[in-house]
Design a protein around this motif. Structure first.
Motif, PDB file in Angstrom:
ATOM      1  N   LEU A  87       0.814  -1.215   0.000  1.00 54.81           N
ATOM      2  CA  LEU A  87       0.000   0.000   0.000  1.00 54.81           C
ATOM      3  C   LEU A  87       0.850   1.268   0.000  1.00 54.81           C
ATOM      4  O   LEU A  87       0.339   2.364   0.164  1.00 54.81           O
ATOM      5  N   GLY A  88       2.175   1.123  -0.158  1.00 56.74           N
ATOM      6  CA  GLY A  88       3.062   2.272  -0.241  1.00 56.74           C
ATOM      7  C   GLY A  88       3.584   2.775   1.085  1.00 56.74           C
ATOM      8  O   GLY A  88       4.309   3.764   1.119  1.00 56.74           O
ATOM      9  N   TYR A  89       3.256   2.124   2.206  1.00 54.65           N
ATOM     10  CA  TYR A  89       3.745   2.544   3.513  1.00 54.65           C
ATOM     11  C   TYR A  89       5.150   1.995   3.757  1.00 54.65           C
ATOM     12  O   TYR A  89       5.453   0.864   3.392  1.00 54.65           O
ATOM     13  N   TYR A  90       6.005   2.800   4.398  1.00 54.04           N
ATOM     14  CA  TYR A  90       7.351   2.350   4.734  1.00 54.04           C
ATOM     15  C   TYR A  90       7.682   2.785   6.155  1.00 54.04           C
ATOM     16  O   TYR A  90       7.069   3.700   6.714  1.00 54.04           O
ATOM     17  N   SER A  91       8.669   2.119   6.755  1.00 51.87           N
ATOM     18  CA  SER A  91       9.171   2.462   8.077  1.00 51.87           C
ATOM     19  C   SER A  91      10.665   2.174   8.084  1.00 51.87           C
ATOM     20  O   SER A  91      11.082   1.027   7.996  1.00 51.87           O
ATOM     21  N   LEU A  92      11.473   3.225   8.188  1.00 55.58           N
ATOM     22  CA  LEU A  92      12.923   3.116   8.117  1.00 55.58           C
ATOM     23  C   LEU A  92      13.519   3.402   9.495  1.00 55.58           C
ATOM     24  O   LEU A  92      13.315   4.482  10.047  1.00 55.58           O
ATOM     25  N   ASP A  93      14.233   2.429  10.065  1.00 58.98           N
ATOM     26  CA  ASP A  93      14.860   2.582  11.378  1.00 58.98           C
ATOM     27  C   ASP A  93      16.159   3.374  11.219  1.00 58.98           C
ATOM     28  O   ASP A  93      17.119   2.900  10.620  1.00 58.98           O
ATOM     29  N   ILE A  94      16.187   4.600  11.762  1.00 64.57           N
ATOM     30  CA  ILE A  94      17.364   5.468  11.632  1.00 64.57           C
ATOM     31  C   ILE A  94      17.957   5.796  13.002  1.00 64.57           C
ATOM     32  O   ILE A  94      18.599   6.828  13.173  1.00 64.57           O
ATOM     33  N   THR A  95      17.778   4.903  13.969  1.00 64.17           N
ATOM     34  CA  THR A  95      18.283   5.137  15.316  1.00 64.17           C
ATOM     35  C   THR A  95      19.791   5.332  15.323  1.00 64.17           C
ATOM     36  O   THR A  95      20.313   6.178  16.040  1.00 64.17           O
ATOM     37  N   GLU A  96      20.517   4.556  14.529  1.00 69.94           N
ATOM     38  CA  GLU A  96      21.975   4.617  14.518  1.00 69.94           C
ATOM     39  C   GLU A  96      22.524   5.938  13.983  1.00 69.94           C
ATOM     40  O   GLU A  96      23.608   6.357  14.360  1.00 69.94           O
ATOM     41  N   ILE A  97      21.788   6.583  13.101  1.00 73.46           N
ATOM     42  CA  ILE A  97      22.294   7.802  12.451  1.00 73.46           C
ATOM     43  C   ILE A  97      21.492   9.037  12.806  1.00 73.46           C
ATOM     44  O   ILE A  97      21.667  10.083  12.196  1.00 73.46           O
ATOM     45  N   ALA A  98      20.632   8.954  13.820  1.00 75.83           N
ATOM     46  CA  ALA A  98      19.738  10.075  14.145  1.00 75.83           C
ATOM     47  C   ALA A  98      20.493  11.292  14.652  1.00 75.83           C
ATOM     48  O   ALA A  98      20.014  12.411  14.519  1.00 75.83           O
ATOM     49  N   ASN A  99      21.675  11.112  15.236  1.00 74.30           N
ATOM     50  CA  ASN A  99      22.403  12.258  15.783  1.00 74.30           C
ATOM     51  C   ASN A  99      23.313  12.928  14.760  1.00 74.30           C
ATOM     52  O   ASN A  99      24.076  13.810  15.104  1.00 74.30           O
ATOM     53  N   ILE A 100      23.239  12.542  13.510  1.00 74.65           N
ATOM     54  CA  ILE A 100      24.043  13.154  12.452  1.00 74.65           C
ATOM     55  C   ILE A 100      23.182  14.185  11.730  1.00 74.65           C
ATOM     56  O   ILE A 100      22.078  13.888  11.295  1.00 74.65           O
ATOM     57  N   SER A 101      23.683  15.392  11.589  1.00 72.75           N
ATOM     58  CA  SER A 101      22.924  16.418  10.879  1.00 72.75           C
ATOM     59  C   SER A 101      23.284  16.382   9.400  1.00 72.75           C
ATOM     60  O   SER A 101      24.363  15.945   9.009  1.00 72.75           O
ATOM     61  N   GLY A 102      22.376  16.832   8.575  1.00 68.59           N
ATOM     62  CA  GLY A 102      22.617  16.898   7.138  1.00 68.59           C
ATOM     63  C   GLY A 102      22.402  15.589   6.406  1.00 68.59           C
ATOM     64  O   GLY A 102      23.003  15.368   5.361  1.00 68.59           O
ATOM     65  N   MET A 103      21.545  14.711   6.920  1.00 69.23           N
ATOM     66  CA  MET A 103      21.284  13.428   6.263  1.00 69.23           C
ATOM     67  C   MET A 103      20.313  13.636   5.097  1.00 69.23           C
ATOM     68  O   MET A 103      19.372  14.420   5.196  1.00 69.23           O
TER      69      MET A 103
END
Length: 143
Positions: A87-103
């Motif tokens: 149905l086009g829904y996604y969920s991306l786990d970004i816990t490891e890179i959440a403290n990096i700015s400019g992603m």
């Protein structure tokens, strides 16, 4: 036993004691005089809040049935990605890179232009982000 065996046993015992000493700290409190706290490196990961990038992938013009199933959502330059469901829904786990700015996050699907979105600041909580992809011509013939 020979003298060499005794020396090896003593060295092994000293190494074991130094390893145990490095893994524990002794603290004295009023409630109990000897409270041994064991250091576990996984404690910070257990208590850390999970951060996700969630949303839906749409095709333009956006309508009720214009979602794009099985498209790819990824982080640019890093091998973190996921695939949208039927149905086009996604969920991306970004816990490891959440403290990096400019992603920069991007979404791609066959027959559509790649859509890129950049976050200038650090991400501290789950973000809802919908991607809207525009179709590209199937073939452009020269005149």
């Amino acid at each position: 036993m020979s003298r060499y065996c005794y020396i090896c046993l003593i060295i092994a015992f000293i190494q074991t004691l130094s390893f145990i000493r490095a893994q524990t700290t002794l603290t004295v409190t009023r409630e109990n005089y000897y409270n041994i706290d064991r250091k576990r490196p996984s404690d910070s990961l257990i208590n850390a809040q999970k951060v996700f990038l969630k949303g839906r992938v749409w095709g333009l013009p956006k309508s009720k049935d214009s979602y794009i199933p099985y498209s790819t959502v990824a982080v640019k330059g890093i091998r973190i990605f996921c695939q949208a469901d039927s149905l086009g829904y996604y969920s991306l786990d970004i816990t490891e890179i959440a403290n990096i700015s400019g992603m920069t996050f991007y979404c791609s699907y066959v027959g559509y232009h790649i859509k890129e979105i950049t976050f200038k600041y650090k991400i501290s909580k789950t973000i809802k982000l919908d991607f809207e992809l525009t179709g590209r011509p199937a073939c452009e013939l020269p005149d």
